[in-house]
Write a protein that holds these residues in place. Structure first.
Motif, short mmCIF file in Angstrom:
data_model
loop_
_atom_site.label_atom_id
_atom_site.label_comp_id
_atom_site.label_asym_id
_atom_site.label_seq_id
_atom_site.Cartn_x
_atom_site.Cartn_y
_atom_site.Cartn_z
N TYR A 1 60.26 35.02 -33.84
CA TYR A 1 60.59 36.11 -32.92
C TYR A 1 61.83 35.77 -32.10
O TYR A 1 62.63 36.64 -31.77
N VAL B 1 53.78 38.66 -29.41
CA VAL B 1 54.46 37.70 -30.29
C VAL B 1 53.41 36.79 -30.91
O VAL B 1 52.60 36.20 -30.21
N ALA C 1 61.19 39.70 -36.97
CA ALA C 1 60.06 40.11 -36.14
C ALA C 1 58.85 40.51 -36.97
O ALA C 1 57.71 40.38 -36.53
#
Length: 99
Positions: free
Chosen positions: A17, A11, A80
């Motif tokens: 995220y 991440v 994402a």
């Protein structure tokens, strides 16, 4: 045969995220996916280390692929992109050996 959706993630933007994770869960469940592991403890033995590892079981390979391509999951995935580095594979499970 059931199938496993296996993701290894680094991440890079936790806020974005987090939006992905919030939306992806219901999309995965809608396609019969059940989380077996989601960001828990792990021990990297080989290959590239990614701090977040996710495994979900789907009723079939086709259901898992359909989930990935669904409009609900693609909307979640937009959060994402640019917020993570990901590897994702879908693997059909092997049936238990008959005794």
């Amino acid at each position: 045969m059931t199938a496993l959706w296996i993701a290894h993630v680094t991440v890079t933007d936790a806020e974005a995220y987090g939006r992905y994770a919030k939306e992806a869960g219901p999309a995965i469940a809608q396609h019969g996916g059940v989380f077996l592991a989601r960001g828990g403890r792990y021990h990297q033995l080989e290959g590239n280390d990614r701090a977040r590892n996710v495994v979900a079981r789907f009723p079939s390979l086709e259901a898992a692929v359909a989930c990935y391509h669904s409009s609900e999951y693609q909307a979640a995935l937009a959060h994402a992109k640019g917020a993570s580095e990901r590897d994702l594979v879908i693997v059909e499970e092997t049936p238990p050996a008959a005794e």
